[in-house]
Design a protein around this motif. Sequence first.
Motif, PDB file in Angstrom:
ATOM      1  N   MET A 104      36.791  40.262  63.201  1.00 29.78           N
ATOM      2  CA  MET A 104      37.351  41.575  62.954  1.00 29.78           C
ATOM      3  C   MET A 104      38.025  41.529  61.586  1.00 29.78           C
ATOM      4  O   MET A 104      38.771  40.609  61.282  1.00 29.78           O
ATOM      5  CB  MET A 104      38.349  41.917  64.052  1.00 29.78           C
ATOM      6  N   THR A 105      37.757  42.554  60.773  1.00 27.40           N
ATOM      7  CA  THR A 105      38.321  42.647  59.434  1.00 27.40           C
ATOM      8  C   THR A 105      39.031  43.984  59.287  1.00 27.40           C
ATOM      9  O   THR A 105      38.544  45.004  59.779  1.00 27.40           O
ATOM     10  CB  THR A 105      37.201  42.547  58.373  1.00 27.40           C
ATOM     11  N   PHE A 106      40.178  43.972  58.623  1.00 29.84           N
ATOM     12  CA  PHE A 106      40.924  45.198  58.343  1.00 29.84           C
ATOM     13  C   PHE A 106      40.819  45.509  56.856  1.00 29.84           C
ATOM     14  O   PHE A 106      40.963  44.628  56.017  1.00 29.84           O
ATOM     15  CB  PHE A 106      42.400  45.038  58.728  1.00 29.84           C
ATOM     16  N   ASP A 107      40.566  46.771  56.538  1.00 28.05           N
ATOM     17  CA  ASP A 107      40.516  47.223  55.155  1.00 28.05           C
ATOM     18  C   ASP A 107      41.268  48.545  55.100  1.00 28.05           C
ATOM     19  O   ASP A 107      41.013  49.440  55.908  1.00 28.05           O
ATOM     20  CB  ASP A 107      39.062  47.416  54.715  1.00 28.05           C
ATOM     21  N   LYS A 108      42.191  48.665  54.195  1.00 32.18           N
ATOM     22  CA  LYS A 108      43.001  49.876  54.072  1.00 32.18           C
ATOM     23  C   LYS A 108      43.707  50.189  55.389  1.00 32.18           C
ATOM     24  O   LYS A 108      43.836  51.330  55.788  1.00 32.18           O
ATOM     25  CB  LYS A 108      42.159  51.056  53.604  1.00 32.18           C
ATOM     26  N   GLY A 109      44.128  49.161  56.103  1.00 28.64           N
ATOM     27  CA  GLY A 109      44.944  49.337  57.292  1.00 28.64           C
ATOM     28  C   GLY A 109      44.213  49.579  58.590  1.00 28.64           C
ATOM     29  O   GLY A 109      44.791  49.465  59.649  1.00 28.64           O
ATOM     30  N   LEU A 110      42.943  49.897  58.547  1.00 28.81           N
ATOM     31  CA  LEU A 110      42.177  50.147  59.764  1.00 28.81           C
ATOM     32  C   LEU A 110      41.036  49.139  59.865  1.00 28.81           C
ATOM     33  O   LEU A 110      40.703  48.458  58.902  1.00 28.81           O
ATOM     34  CB  LEU A 110      41.629  51.575  59.775  1.00 28.81           C
ATOM     35  N   ILE A 111      40.415  49.080  61.024  1.00 30.27           N
ATOM     36  CA  ILE A 111      39.326  48.124  61.239  1.00 30.27           C
ATOM     37  C   ILE A 111      38.120  48.534  60.390  1.00 30.27           C
ATOM     38  O   ILE A 111      37.658  49.663  60.449  1.00 30.27           O
ATOM     39  CB  ILE A 111      38.939  48.067  62.724  1.00 30.27           C
ATOM     40  N   SER A 112      37.634  47.580  59.604  1.00 32.92           N
ATOM     41  CA  SER A 112      36.487  47.874  58.752  1.00 32.92           C
ATOM     42  C   SER A 112      35.231  47.126  59.188  1.00 32.92           C
ATOM     43  O   SER A 112      34.129  47.523  58.842  1.00 32.92           O
ATOM     44  CB  SER A 112      36.790  47.524  57.294  1.00 32.92           C
ATOM     45  N   LYS A 113      35.416  46.043  59.950  1.00 35.16           N
ATOM     46  CA  LYS A 113      34.250  45.256  60.348  1.00 35.16           C
ATOM     47  C   LYS A 113      34.539  44.574  61.680  1.00 35.16           C
ATOM     48  O   LYS A 113      35.599  43.994  61.872  1.00 35.16           O
ATOM     49  CB  LYS A 113      33.950  44.205  59.278  1.00 35.16           C
ATOM     50  N   ILE A 114      33.572  44.675  62.588  1.00 37.46           N
ATOM     51  CA  ILE A 114      33.602  43.939  63.854  1.00 37.46           C
ATOM     52  C   ILE A 114      32.237  43.293  64.018  1.00 37.46           C
ATOM     53  O   ILE A 114      31.204  43.961  63.892  1.00 37.46           O
ATOM     54  CB  ILE A 114      33.865  44.874  65.065  1.00 37.46           C
ATOM     55  N   VAL A 115      32.237  42.001  64.286  1.00 34.11           N
ATOM     56  CA  VAL A 115      30.994  41.283  64.548  1.00 34.11           C
ATOM     57  C   VAL A 115      31.047  40.792  65.990  1.00 34.11           C
ATOM     58  O   VAL A 115      32.026  40.181  66.408  1.00 34.11           O
ATOM     59  CB  VAL A 115      30.805  40.104  63.571  1.00 34.11           C
ATOM     60  N   SER A 116      30.007  41.098  66.753  1.00 33.38           N
ATOM     61  CA  SER A 116      29.916  40.672  68.142  1.00 33.38           C
ATOM     62  C   SER A 116      28.542  40.058  68.376  1.00 33.38           C
ATOM     63  O   SER A 116      27.533  40.653  67.988  1.00 33.38           O
ATOM     64  CB  SER A 116      30.131  41.872  69.071  1.00 33.38           C
ATOM     65  N   SER A 117      28.505  38.887  68.954  1.00 30.92           N
ATOM     66  CA  SER A 117      27.245  38.160  69.183  1.00 30.92           C
ATOM     67  C   SER A 117      26.465  38.008  67.883  1.00 30.92           C
ATOM     68  O   SER A 117      25.240  38.110  67.871  1.00 30.92           O
ATOM     69  CB  SER A 117      26.393  38.866  70.230  1.00 30.92           C
ATOM     70  N   GLY A 118      27.191  37.843  66.771  1.00 29.09           N
ATOM     71  CA  GLY A 118      26.561  37.655  65.466  1.00 29.09           C
ATOM     72  C   GLY A 118      26.028  38.924  64.831  1.00 29.09           C
ATOM     73  O   GLY A 118      25.380  38.866  63.792  1.00 29.09           O
ATOM     74  N   LYS A 119      26.298  40.081  65.441  1.00 32.40           N
ATOM     75  CA  LYS A 119      25.774  41.350  64.919  1.00 32.40           C
ATOM     76  C   LYS A 119      26.927  42.264  64.528  1.00 32.40           C
ATOM     77  O   LYS A 119      27.912  42.375  65.257  1.00 32.40           O
ATOM     78  CB  LYS A 119      24.928  42.049  65.981  1.00 32.40           C
ATOM     79  N   PRO A 120      26.787  42.962  63.374  1.00 30.91           N
ATOM     80  CA  PRO A 120      27.835  43.921  63.000  1.00 30.91           C
ATOM     81  C   PRO A 120      27.813  45.116  63.951  1.00 30.91           C
ATOM     82  O   PRO A 120      26.751  45.599  64.339  1.00 30.91           O
ATOM     83  CB  PRO A 120      27.474  44.331  61.576  1.00 30.91           C
ATOM     84  N   LEU A 121      29.000  45.574  64.339  1.00 35.72           N
ATOM     85  CA  LEU A 121      29.103  46.676  65.287  1.00 35.72           C
ATOM     86  C   LEU A 121      29.343  48.016  64.593  1.00 35.72           C
ATOM     87  O   LEU A 121      28.755  49.024  64.958  1.00 35.72           O
ATOM     88  CB  LEU A 121      30.227  46.384  66.275  1.00 35.72           C
ATOM     89  N   LEU A 122      30.208  48.016  63.593  1.00 34.83           N
ATOM     90  CA  LEU A 122      30.516  49.267  62.887  1.00 34.83           C
ATOM     91  C   LEU A 122      29.572  49.480  61.722  1.00 34.83           C
ATOM     92  O   LEU A 122      29.260  48.549  60.978  1.00 34.83           O
ATOM     93  CB  LEU A 122      31.949  49.243  62.360  1.00 34.83           C
ATOM     94  N   LYS A 123      29.137  50.715  61.549  1.00 36.24           N
ATOM     95  CA  LYS A 123      28.292  51.065  60.407  1.00 36.24           C
ATOM     96  C   LYS A 123      29.129  51.159  59.137  1.00 36.24           C
ATOM     97  O   LYS A 123      28.672  50.834  58.053  1.00 36.24           O
ATOM     98  CB  LYS A 123      27.588  52.398  60.699  1.00 36.24           C
ATOM     99  N   LYS A 124      30.381  51.631  59.283  1.00 40.32           N
ATOM    100  CA  LYS A 124      31.319  51.694  58.159  1.00 40.32           C
ATOM    101  C   LYS A 124      32.731  51.606  58.730  1.00 40.32           C
ATOM    102  O   LYS A 124      32.925  51.661  59.942  1.00 40.32           O
ATOM    103  CB  LYS A 124      31.124  52.968  57.336  1.00 40.32           C
TER     104      LYS A 124
END
Length: 186
Positions: free
Chosen positions: A1-21
Amino acid sequence: MTFDKGLISKIVSSGKPLLKKAMALKYLRSGKEYNVCFSTPKVVSAHRGRIVFSAQANSPDFRIDAVMTVEFDGMVKMELTMVPLRKGLEIDRMWLEYEVDNAMYCSLGGRGTDGTFHGLICDYEFSQPVKEMWLGNNDIGLGWFTEGYRGWLINTKKPRIILKQLGKNAKSELMLVNESSNINYP
């Protein structure tokens, strides 16, 4: 899980990105859409299995304080406090927006009956409070839940969640304010 500008910007689950942006907090005032940009999150506390971040945002109309608690299992609790910069501030609506990549299914709960849907969801399914929602596919997904709508400016006769199918992706708008409202206090 990555935060950018205070909100979640990236989630990886089972090696796959979950959020498009990246997730975004947005609001509409006098027909103009504003995107709220948060500061870089700062660690408030870190304990085994839990870390707490805080971030602030300034918009033309609000100061917003965010506290996010991330649990060991990936659950994120987000608390937002909006402080209007002037009395009598009226906004049309405010929402948390996120887009899930390759989302084919939606499951809704908290309405008395639970249901899983493939494709479009009729308005009836949103006619009662939705306390949990899951968007995803057979492998991964993103769940959202609320303990209640306390502090939200919600008209129960208007949509509280807007889902849009964008090809293979699904965009969710979780309404914090769903009708024109005066914001006079935090």
